[in-house]
Motif scaffolding. Structure first.
Motif, mmCIF file in Angstrom:
data_model
loop_
_atom_site.group_PDB
_atom_site.id
_atom_site.type_symbol
_atom_site.label_atom_id
_atom_site.label_comp_id
_atom_site.label_asym_id
_atom_site.label_seq_id
_atom_site.Cartn_x
_atom_site.Cartn_y
_atom_site.Cartn_z
ATOM 1 N N ARG A 26 0.826 -1.215 0.000
ATOM 2 C CA ARG A 26 0.000 0.000 0.000
ATOM 3 C C ARG A 26 0.859 1.263 0.000
ATOM 4 N NH1 ARG A 26 -3.539 -3.384 -0.804
ATOM 5 N NH2 ARG A 26 -5.445 -3.646 0.370
ATOM 6 N N GLY A 27 2.183 1.079 0.098
ATOM 7 C CA GLY A 27 3.090 2.221 0.072
ATOM 8 C C GLY A 27 3.109 3.020 1.363
ATOM 9 N N LEU A 28 2.780 2.377 2.460
ATOM 10 C CA LEU A 28 2.765 3.052 3.756
ATOM 11 C C LEU A 28 4.036 2.759 4.535
ATOM 12 C CD1 LEU A 28 -0.890 2.215 4.896
ATOM 13 C CD2 LEU A 28 -0.062 4.424 4.092
ATOM 14 N N SER A 29 4.518 3.764 5.245
ATOM 15 C CA SER A 29 5.628 3.524 6.174
ATOM 16 C C SER A 29 5.028 3.071 7.497
ATOM 17 C CB SER A 29 6.425 4.809 6.376
ATOM 18 O OG SER A 29 5.638 5.786 7.040
ATOM 19 N N GLN A 30 5.885 2.583 8.386
ATOM 20 C CA GLN A 30 5.396 2.184 9.713
ATOM 21 C C GLN A 30 4.795 3.389 10.425
ATOM 22 O OE1 GLN A 30 8.664 0.320 11.815
ATOM 23 N NE2 GLN A 30 8.219 -1.684 10.901
ATOM 24 N N GLU A 31 5.400 4.544 10.255
ATOM 25 C CA GLU A 31 4.919 5.768 10.898
ATOM 26 C C GLU A 31 3.531 6.143 10.383
ATOM 27 O OE1 GLU A 31 4.933 8.785 13.565
ATOM 28 O OE2 GLU A 31 6.587 7.362 13.357
ATOM 29 N N GLU A 32 3.324 6.067 9.057
ATOM 30 C CA GLU A 32 2.026 6.417 8.469
ATOM 31 C C GLU A 32 0.932 5.457 8.935
ATOM 32 O OE1 GLU A 32 3.502 8.367 4.228
ATOM 33 O OE2 GLU A 32 3.362 6.183 4.428
ATOM 34 N N LEU A 33 1.263 4.167 8.980
ATOM 35 C CA LEU A 33 0.282 3.194 9.470
ATOM 36 C C LEU A 33 -0.029 3.435 10.931
ATOM 37 C CD1 LEU A 33 -1.492 0.720 9.057
ATOM 38 C CD2 LEU A 33 0.518 -0.718 9.508
ATOM 39 N N ALA A 34 0.988 3.755 11.714
ATOM 40 C CA ALA A 34 0.788 4.023 13.143
ATOM 41 C C ALA A 34 -0.147 5.211 13.343
ATOM 42 C CB ALA A 34 2.136 4.280 13.817
ATOM 43 N N VAL A 71 -1.585 4.508 17.028
ATOM 44 C CA VAL A 71 -0.613 3.824 17.881
ATOM 45 C C VAL A 71 0.761 4.414 17.581
ATOM 46 C CG1 VAL A 71 -1.933 1.664 18.004
ATOM 47 C CG2 VAL A 71 -0.231 1.962 16.206
ATOM 48 N N VAL A 72 1.762 4.012 18.351
ATOM 49 C CA VAL A 72 3.113 4.503 18.074
ATOM 50 C C VAL A 72 3.784 3.592 17.051
ATOM 51 C CG1 VAL A 72 3.376 5.635 20.305
ATOM 52 C CG2 VAL A 72 4.040 3.246 20.047
ATOM 53 N N ARG A 73 4.806 4.116 16.378
ATOM 54 C CA ARG A 73 5.505 3.372 15.347
ATOM 55 C C ARG A 73 6.122 2.095 15.897
ATOM 56 N NH1 ARG A 73 10.069 1.831 14.074
ATOM 57 N NH2 ARG A 73 11.093 3.033 15.669
ATOM 58 N N GLN A 74 6.584 2.116 17.138
ATOM 59 C CA GLN A 74 7.209 0.929 17.739
ATOM 60 C C GLN A 74 6.219 -0.227 17.837
ATOM 61 O OE1 GLN A 74 7.523 4.044 18.807
ATOM 62 N NE2 GLN A 74 9.723 4.448 18.795
ATOM 63 N N THR A 75 4.934 0.083 18.002
ATOM 64 C CA THR A 75 3.917 -0.973 18.059
ATOM 65 C C THR A 75 3.848 -1.702 16.726
ATOM 66 O OG1 THR A 75 2.641 0.323 19.658
ATOM 67 C CG2 THR A 75 1.479 -1.449 18.512
ATOM 68 N N ILE A 76 3.861 -0.932 15.645
ATOM 69 C CA ILE A 76 3.830 -1.534 14.307
ATOM 70 C C ILE A 76 5.074 -2.394 14.115
ATOM 71 C CG2 ILE A 76 3.741 -1.067 11.811
ATOM 72 C CD1 ILE A 76 1.220 -0.130 13.300
ATOM 73 N N SER A 77 6.209 -1.883 14.536
ATOM 74 C CA SER A 77 7.463 -2.621 14.413
ATOM 75 C C SER A 77 7.401 -3.942 15.170
ATOM 76 C CB SER A 77 8.624 -1.763 14.930
ATOM 77 O OG SER A 77 9.822 -2.481 14.879
#
Length: 169
Positions: free
Chosen positions: A13-21, A26-32
């Motif tokens: 979808r072309g999303l970064s972890q930050e954009e999805l977060a 949620v915070v980016r670390q959660t996605i990670s």
């Protein structure tokens, strides 16, 4: 499998972890952590993820999702090429129609000029004592008067337009 699917769909979808977060609040670390398999989202969060990805939850949980490959990109670029070609052909066709409209307008103006020249203002010799001929004579005179004043600029514009559109055909 869930972690791999989240990562693959996010990338497709072309999303970064930050954009999805940000979309999931949620915070980016959660996605990670989800993508590394260190933790898993709860049921409500799975539904939110599926809504953001516009993908069923079953796809997130079970089916393998393959990242976009070079072949897929090639197919997309070929489709875009076809679309661009169709747009270019449509533009060329519209330009051709406009070109011929300018030529037609020029021809119509010239034909009317010739007709008026040949008729040599016949309404001047009409009998204006009859209402029918009076109305026709006045209408013909008004048309001729208006045409003579508008035709020359219109003819010049049509010729210039035809020349400009011809250069790009």
């Amino acid at each position: 499998m869930l972690n791999e699917n989240i990562k693959a769909i996010r990338k497709s979808r072309g999303l970064s972890q930050e954009e999805l977060a940000i979309k999931l609040n949620v915070v980016r670390q959660t996605i990670s952590k989800w993508e590394q398999g260190l933790s898993v989202p709860d049921a409500d969060m799975l539904i939110s993820i599926s809504e953001v990805f516009e993908t069923p939850v079953s796809t997130l949980l079970g089916e393998n999702v393959v990242e976009t490959k070079a072949d897929d990109l090639r197919a997309i670029s070929e489709k875009l090429e076809v679309i661009n070609l169709q747009l270019a052909q449509g533009k060329a066709m519209r330009q051709k129609v406009v070109h011929w409209l300018f030529i037609s307008l020029s021809a119509v103006i010239v034909v009317i000029f010739v007709a008026l020249f040949v008729l040599n203002s016949p309404y001047l010799g009409w009998d204006y004592s009859h209402p029918e001929t009076t109305v026709i004579g006045v209408a013909f005179h008004a048309f001729e008067w208006l045409f003579i004043r508008i035709a020359l600029p219109a003819l010049i514009g049509a010729i210039v337009g035809a020349c400009l559109t011809r250069r790009n055909l």
